[in-house]
Design a protein around this motif. Structure first.
Motif, PDB file in Angstrom:
ATOM      1  N   TRP A  22      40.252  39.154  43.817  1.00 15.90           N
ATOM      2  CA  TRP A  22      41.391  38.262  43.608  1.00 15.90           C
ATOM      3  C   TRP A  22      42.037  38.429  42.239  1.00 15.90           C
ATOM      4  O   TRP A  22      43.039  37.794  41.947  1.00 15.90           O
ATOM      5  CB  TRP A  22      40.956  36.814  43.809  1.00 15.90           C
ATOM      6  N   GLU A  60      47.298  28.689  47.863  1.00 17.21           N
ATOM      7  CA  GLU A  60      46.887  29.709  48.822  1.00 17.21           C
ATOM      8  C   GLU A  60      47.786  29.803  50.045  1.00 17.21           C
ATOM      9  O   GLU A  60      47.825  30.840  50.706  1.00 17.21           O
ATOM     10  CB  GLU A  60      45.450  29.445  49.284  1.00 17.21           C
ATOM     11  N   TRP A  77      47.965  33.904  50.195  1.00 17.06           N
ATOM     12  CA  TRP A  77      47.004  34.551  51.100  1.00 17.06           C
ATOM     13  C   TRP A  77      47.141  34.062  52.529  1.00 17.06           C
ATOM     14  O   TRP A  77      46.979  34.811  53.480  1.00 17.06           O
ATOM     15  CB  TRP A  77      45.585  34.288  50.590  1.00 17.06           C
ATOM     16  N   TYR A  78      47.433  32.779  52.691  1.00 12.34           N
ATOM     17  CA  TYR A  78      47.527  32.202  54.030  1.00 12.34           C
ATOM     18  C   TYR A  78      48.949  31.736  54.332  1.00 12.34           C
ATOM     19  O   TYR A  78      49.162  30.826  55.113  1.00 12.34           O
ATOM     20  CB  TYR A  78      46.547  31.031  54.152  1.00 12.34           C
TER      21      TYR A  78
END
Length: 233
Positions: free
Chosen positions: A107, A154, A177-178
């Motif tokens: 990350w 996120e 990320w999502y």
């Protein structure tokens, strides 16, 4: 005929840090730093376990990966429970994130951003309780409130203009990320994170703090005094 009465045991109180709460002692600073560094090593190691676990459950339902995020909130919960001063939860989590980032993770620099966001959320929990209540429910609340800001980070893409700024672009990656999840799945991910925060950060953090207190490692802190008073009853 004589009667006897049994007095109910007094509710165990939370012992707060010495006043003023903002009057940090050297031992407070050193302990938060040490705890943060120790958790940073744990965080770095947990990344290797998290990845296969998250990928496995994601095959069934992507939001379930949030069930394994709780250990990353532990530093904030334990730091707050031990030192019991404003900023302790945040500082402990940030130090942990920084230490875990240094050896290198998948990350990158976003690890530090997550540490700040998670630490702020846990810090808010202790602030809402007036830095006076440190029972198990406080630990659970800190674990849960470590989630919302991280969840936003996120699941929602940052503005494109941010990604063009060198520092912000490096920290945010220009996306989430999502970010591609449907709204209902984002909510499911939030719930999974909250459950993990409550159990793997809140409950485990409380038990870990009590274990350290029983071992005598927190004799200079309120948690250690609480353990001594409990043993004297």
């Amino acid at each position: 005929m004589a009667t006897t009465t049994t007095e109910a045991p007094a509710t165990r109180r939370s012992i707060t840090a010495t006043r003023p709460l903002l009057g940090w002692r050297t031992v407070d600073i050193l302990t938060v730093t040490f705890l943060g560094a120790a958790f940073g090593i744990v965080f770095w190691g947990w990344a290797f376990a998290y990845d296969p676990l998250a990928k496995a459950v994601s095959l069934a339902y992507v939001p379930l990966s949030g069930l394994f995020a709780g250990p990353w909130f532990l530093a904030a919960v334990v730091g707050g429970l031990v030192v019991r001063r404003p900023g302790a939860a945040l500082l402990c989590e940030v130090v942990a994130a920084l230490v875990s980032m240094l050896p290198g993770t998948q990350w990158g620099a976003t690890t530090l951003v997550s540490g700040v966001l998670q630490g702020l959320g846990a810090e808010l929990a202790f602030a809402l309780l007036g830095y006076r209540y440190y029972r198990p429910l406080a630990a659970v609340l800190a674990g849960v409130l470590a989630v919302p800001l991280e969840w936003v980070f996120e699941t929602f893409s940052v503005p494109a203009s941010w990604a063009d700024v060198p520092v912000l672009g490096a920290l945010t990656g220009g996306g989430a990320w999502y970010g591609e999840l449907l709204p209902r799945d984002k909510v499911a991910y939030l719930v999974a994170l909250a459950v993990s925060g409550a159990l793997l950060a809140g409950v485990v953090g409380w038990l870990l703090t009590r274990a350290l207190a029983r071992a005598g490692a927190l004799s200079a802190f309120p948690a250690g005094q609480e353990e001594r008073e409990a043993g004297a009853v």
